[in-house]
Design a protein around this motif. Structure first.
Motif, PDB file in Angstrom:
ATOM      1  N   ASP A  55      57.300  49.460  45.049  1.00  0.00           N
ATOM      2  CA  ASP A  55      58.188  49.586  43.910  1.00  0.00           C
ATOM      3  C   ASP A  55      57.938  50.873  43.136  1.00  0.00           C
ATOM      4  O   ASP A  55      56.831  51.402  43.112  1.00  0.00           O
ATOM      5  N   GLN A 115      61.606  49.851  46.152  1.00  0.00           N
ATOM      6  CA  GLN A 115      61.962  48.626  45.436  1.00  0.00           C
ATOM      7  C   GLN A 115      62.109  48.901  43.945  1.00  0.00           C
ATOM      8  O   GLN A 115      61.265  49.565  43.342  1.00  0.00           O
ATOM      9  N   ILE A 116      63.175  48.364  43.369  1.00  0.00           N
ATOM     10  CA  ILE A 116      63.420  48.489  41.936  1.00  0.00           C
ATOM     11  C   ILE A 116      63.017  47.178  41.273  1.00  0.00           C
ATOM     12  O   ILE A 116      63.577  46.124  41.578  1.00  0.00           O
ATOM     13  N   CYS A 166      66.390  46.797  36.803  1.00  0.00           N
ATOM     14  CA  CYS A 166      67.513  46.799  37.742  1.00  0.00           C
ATOM     15  C   CYS A 166      68.800  47.372  37.158  1.00  0.00           C
ATOM     16  O   CYS A 166      69.743  47.647  37.906  1.00  0.00           O
ATOM     17  N   LEU A 221      68.114  53.936  39.662  1.00  0.00           N
ATOM     18  CA  LEU A 221      68.856  53.520  40.848  1.00  0.00           C
ATOM     19  C   LEU A 221      69.418  54.727  41.600  1.00  0.00           C
ATOM     20  O   LEU A 221      69.351  54.797  42.831  1.00  0.00           O
ATOM     21  N   VAL A 241      67.054  50.725  49.635  1.00  0.00           N
ATOM     22  CA  VAL A 241      66.702  50.404  48.253  1.00  0.00           C
ATOM     23  C   VAL A 241      66.815  48.894  48.060  1.00  0.00           C
ATOM     24  O   VAL A 241      67.898  48.317  48.237  1.00  0.00           O
ATOM     25  N   VAL A 255      66.701  46.047  45.379  1.00  0.00           N
ATOM     26  CA  VAL A 255      66.804  45.855  43.934  1.00  0.00           C
ATOM     27  C   VAL A 255      66.523  44.391  43.599  1.00  0.00           C
ATOM     28  O   VAL A 255      67.229  43.499  44.074  1.00  0.00           O
ATOM     29  N   LYS A 267      66.807  41.278  41.304  1.00  0.00           N
ATOM     30  CA  LYS A 267      67.730  40.822  40.253  1.00  0.00           C
ATOM     31  C   LYS A 267      66.941  40.491  38.989  1.00  0.00           C
ATOM     32  O   LYS A 267      65.964  39.767  39.030  1.00  0.00           O
ATOM     33  N   ALA A 292      74.744  47.132  40.191  1.00  0.00           N
ATOM     34  CA  ALA A 292      73.591  47.839  40.741  1.00  0.00           C
ATOM     35  C   ALA A 292      73.914  48.356  42.139  1.00  0.00           C
ATOM     36  O   ALA A 292      73.591  49.491  42.490  1.00  0.00           O
ATOM     37  N   VAL A 344      71.323  48.954  50.973  1.00  0.00           N
ATOM     38  CA  VAL A 344      70.908  48.227  49.776  1.00  0.00           C
ATOM     39  C   VAL A 344      70.533  46.792  50.131  1.00  0.00           C
ATOM     40  O   VAL A 344      71.204  46.148  50.948  1.00  0.00           O
ATOM     41  N   LEU A 348      69.451  43.144  47.952  1.00  0.00           N
ATOM     42  CA  LEU A 348      69.288  42.479  46.660  1.00  0.00           C
ATOM     43  C   LEU A 348      68.307  41.321  46.813  1.00  0.00           C
ATOM     44  O   LEU A 348      68.381  40.571  47.785  1.00  0.00           O
TER      45      LEU A 348
END
Length: 271
Positions: free
Chosen positions: A93, A111-112, A117, A123, A133, A135, A137, A149, A161, A163
């Motif tokens: 992250d 990782q975000i 987020c 981002l 990436v 992300v 939640k 996002a 991406v 999630l």
């Protein structure tokens, strides 16, 4: 499984969910290498696509004196070594826009964190590295809100991406998982992961140390696979009680294989 376009990701035609797993934080090379080797042995046996997870730095801690890391470059080089030694993709992250390019030089997935987020600059910076990436939640967001996002990253020229759901705030000291959010986020055309460990955190404890309910990891994971999650996120450690970060909600490494065996059976039953 949705193609993540990761060259080192194995077993992508097995029909299994993919797994992001490893310790919360990189505590040292020997520990990280041993964890990676054990998980790879298990996932190769079960034909589960695997991405090794480890944070090079923990920026979000309850107390100022809590462990944050062994040094950015040192930890990132350990992640790089794991990727090269075992030929597996790695994820870590990032917390600020300036970290994106630095971390991208060592890992395959950025990782975000959930609390970040909505940070547009972060981002976009992650997107512009052309890495996958992931992300998380936010605990404070609906699943539907995560489409924004995704849009920020895709509009920056990167459609790779993921999630990840990690539960929703339920009062001041607990989280709850709303599984309706998984198919809703999948409708955005991206793979969706269930974080089976952070979703069991009990934050904001008066001790300044986040609590957790690791005995329910199996429950969260089974339900996620039954609902149709594309992947799972599980933090694991050979000695959670003495881990330097998030020990209260990590899965003991010795319990990982038996859990994954059950989850593979569920996956085969529902696909």
């Amino acid at each position: 499984m949705i193609n993540l376009s990761l060259d080192k990701l194995k077993h992508t035609n097995s029909g299994n969910f993919f797994l992001m797993a490893g310790p919360c934080a990189i505590e040292g090379e020997d520990m990280a290498m041993r964890i990676a080797e054990k998980i790879i042995t298990i996932t190769d046996k079960l034909e589960i696509p695997f991405i090794f997870k480890g944070s090079y730095r923990k920026a979000n801690r309850s107390k100022g004196g809590s462990f944050t890391g062994i040094g950015d470059e040192k930890a990132l080089r350990i992640l790089e070594k794991i990727g090269q030694t075992f030929n597996v993709p790695t994820v870590t992250d990032i917390h600020e826009s300036g970290e994106a390019a630095m971390a991208a030089a060592y890992v395959d997935v950025l990782q975000i964190p959930a609390f970040l987020c909505r940070q547009t600059d972060l981002l976009i910076a992650a997107a512009k590295t052309n890495k996958v990436v992931n992300v998380k939640k936010g605990q404070f967001l609906s699943a539907g809100s995560m489409k924004f996002a995704v849009e920020k990253i895709v509009e920056s020229g990167n459609d790779r991406v993921i999630l990840t759901d990690r539960g929703n705030t339920f009062g001041y000291q607990d989280l709850i998982v709303d599984y309706r959010g998984l198919p809703e986020m999948q409708s955005f055309g991206v793979p969706v992961v269930m974080d089976c460990t952070h979703s069991l955190q009990q934050p904001n404890q008066s001790s300044g140390v986040t609590g957790g309910k690791p005995e329910l990891i199996e429950t969260i994971a089974k339900a996620a696979i039954a609902v149709g999650a594309d992947g799972l996120f599980i933090e694991t450690h050979p000695d959670p009680a003495n881990a330097k970060s998030d020990g209260a909600n990590m899965l003991h490494l010795d319990l990982l294989e038996q859990l994954l065996v059950k989850l593979v059976r569920i996956r085969k039953a529902v696909i």
